[in-house]
Design a protein around this motif. Sequence first.
Motif, PDB file in Angstrom:
ATOM      1  N   GLU A  32      -6.197   4.259  -1.380  1.00  0.00           N
ATOM      2  CA  GLU A  32      -6.222   3.183  -0.383  1.00  0.00           C
ATOM      3  C   GLU A  32      -7.502   2.360  -0.501  1.00  0.00           C
ATOM      4  OE1 GLU A  32      -5.786   2.555   4.466  1.00  0.00           O
ATOM      5  OE2 GLU A  32      -5.679   4.562   3.590  1.00  0.00           O
ATOM      6  N   LYS A  33      -8.637   3.034  -0.714  1.00  0.00           N
ATOM      7  CA  LYS A  33      -9.917   2.330  -0.872  1.00  0.00           C
ATOM      8  C   LYS A  33      -9.877   1.406  -2.093  1.00  0.00           C
ATOM      9  CE  LYS A  33     -14.826   3.288  -1.755  1.00  0.00           C
ATOM     10  NZ  LYS A  33     -14.844   2.779  -3.151  1.00  0.00           N
TER      11      LYS A  33
ATOM     12  N   ASN B 196      -9.380  -7.406  -2.110  1.00  0.00           N
ATOM     13  CA  ASN B 196     -10.586  -8.169  -1.793  1.00  0.00           C
ATOM     14  C   ASN B 196     -11.120  -8.887  -3.035  1.00  0.00           C
ATOM     15  OD1 ASN B 196     -12.924  -8.771   0.090  1.00  0.00           O
ATOM     16  ND2 ASN B 196     -13.995  -7.681  -1.542  1.00  0.00           N
TER      17      ASN B 196
ATOM     18  N   TYR C 182      -7.258   0.223  -3.563  1.00  0.00           N
ATOM     19  CA  TYR C 182      -6.249  -0.815  -3.345  1.00  0.00           C
ATOM     20  C   TYR C 182      -6.853  -1.972  -2.542  1.00  0.00           C
ATOM     21  CZ  TYR C 182      -1.922  -2.995  -1.664  1.00  0.00           C
ATOM     22  OH  TYR C 182      -0.927  -3.892  -1.362  1.00  0.00           O
ATOM     23  N   LEU C 183      -7.575  -1.639  -1.462  1.00  0.00           N
ATOM     24  CA  LEU C 183      -8.196  -2.683  -0.657  1.00  0.00           C
ATOM     25  C   LEU C 183      -9.281  -3.416  -1.436  1.00  0.00           C
ATOM     26  CD1 LEU C 183      -8.464  -0.807   2.774  1.00  0.00           C
ATOM     27  CD2 LEU C 183      -6.769  -2.520   2.079  1.00  0.00           C
TER      28      LEU C 183
ATOM     29  N   LEU D 250       0.824  -1.199   0.000  1.00  0.00           N
ATOM     30  CA  LEU D 250       0.000   0.000   0.000  1.00  0.00           C
ATOM     31  C   LEU D 250       0.864   1.257   0.000  1.00  0.00           C
ATOM     32  CD1 LEU D 250      -2.698   1.446   0.161  1.00  0.00           C
ATOM     33  CD2 LEU D 250      -2.654   1.123   2.645  1.00  0.00           C
TER      34      LEU D 250
END
Length: 479
Positions: A375-376, A383, A378-379, A258
Motif C-alpha cells: 500500500e505504501k 504521488n 502504491y501510494l 489498490l
Amino acid sequence: MFNDGQSARRRCLSFALGLCVLLPHFAVAQEAEEPRRLSLSDAISMGLTRSPQIEAAEFASQKAALVVDEASWAWTPKLELSSTWAPMPKVELDSTDEKAFEDLGEWGFFTKNSVELGLPVFTFFKLSTVEELAEIGLDVELLKEREARLKVSYDVARAFYGLQLANAGLVVSKEATGLLERISREYEKLWSQGDPSVKKTDRYRIEMAASSLTLLHNELEMGRQLAEQGLRLHLELEGEFELPKMRFRPDEAVLLSLDAVLELARSKRLDLQMLDKAVQASELNAKLESLKWWPDIVFGARLNQAYSNAVPEVPEETIYAYDPYNSFGFGVALTLQWKLDPVNRYFKVAEADTELLKLQQQQQLARSAAALEVEKLYLESLNAQQQVDLVQSSRRSAKRFMTQELVDYEVGGGKVDDVISGVRGYIEQRSLYLQSLYDFRLSLVRLQLATGAESVSELLASGRIEDYFESEESEEADE
C-alpha cells in the motif's frame, strides 16, 4: 609477352580474392568500434544470464531436486558388507584347550565376510512424509530462484534509469551553459554599445554563475561515471555502449486499484509463498515426529561366510557343533524395528507442534506487513505520477518566464540578475521534471518487486509504460 599477360592476370585475380577475404574482416572491425545500443529489455536479459546470484540460486534448485530424488528412492534395498582378515596361530584338532597355543611357530589366517540386506516394507508413512518434505524444499528453492531474478531485474532497471537520468542531467547542464553564453554575448554587445542598462558588475555576476555551473557539471559527470560503472557491474559489460535518451513525455498509464494490487501481491508475492511453504513443512515435520512413535517393518537377509586354515574344520557328522572359524550361513527374516524412548519422543512432538504454531503467527504478521508495504509503495507511485504532471506544468511556466527575461535583456530593458534568475529557475524546474520521471519509473519497479509481478504491465489497468527512447519530436514540442 603471353606469359607476362598470364602472370598479370594471376596477380589481379589474387588481389581480387584478397580483397574478398579482407573486406568482411575490415567491415566487422569497423562495426565492432561502434558503441553498442543497449535497451532496457536487452540490459535485463543480459543481467539475468550473467548474474552469479541467479546461477547460485539455480545450483541450489538442482541440489534440492537431487534431495527429492534421494527421498523418492529411500524404499530401495540397503546393502551392508563387512569383511575381516586376521593372522591366527595354527591349532591341531586333538589339542586340548590348555595346549592349543603352546606352539606358536606356525601361523595361518582367519577371514570372515558377511552381507546384510534391508528392505523397508512398511514404515507407517515415514518415508512418504520425508519425500513430501523434500518436495517442499524444492519448491522453496525454485521460489528463491524467481526472487533472485526479480531482484536482478530491479537492480538492472534502477541502474539503467539512473544512467539515463545522469545523461539527461548533463544535457540540461550543457543547455544552461549555452544560455549563459548567450547572456554573456548580449552583455558584451550592450557594453560595447554603451547601453546604460548594463553595469560592470554584471560581468562578475555572469562569471559567478558560470563557475557555479561548471561545478554542477563536474558533479553530474562524476555521477554519470558512477552510474555507468554500476550498470557495467550488474551486466558484467565491457566495451563502449550507449543508452536511448529519456522520453520527456509522461506515461499515459492508469494503475490498478489498490485492492487489485493487494490481491495481486497476495497471490504472487514470493516471500509470502515461501512462508506458506515453511508452514506446510512445519506441519509435515510435526506429523513425522508423531509417526516416529510407530515401528518400522523391514525385510532382512544375511549371508555369512567364515574360513580359517589355522583351525581344523569340525567333522560333518558332528551336526550339533558350531564351527565359528569355518562356516557358511544364510537367513531371511521379517523384523520389527522399534526404538522406544517415550520421554524424548514426547518432547520432540511438543517442540514440533510449538514450532508450527510460531510459524503460523509469523505468517499472519508477514501478510499484514506485506499489505502495508505494498500500500505504501502504491501510494508513492500515484504521488510520483502526479508529481510528473505538476512539475511539467511548472517547467513550462519557468521556460516562458526565462524566455521573456532573455528578450527583455536583449532589448536593453532587463537586468542581469533577473535573466540569470530566470535561467536558474528554468534549469531547476527542468531538472526536477527529469527527476520526477525517474522517480515514477523507479516507484513502479519497486511496486513490481513488492508484489512479485512478472512485469510492470500487470500493475496497469490501462495504458502502458514505454521504454525510454530518443523521440524524433523535440522537447520544445511539449512546452
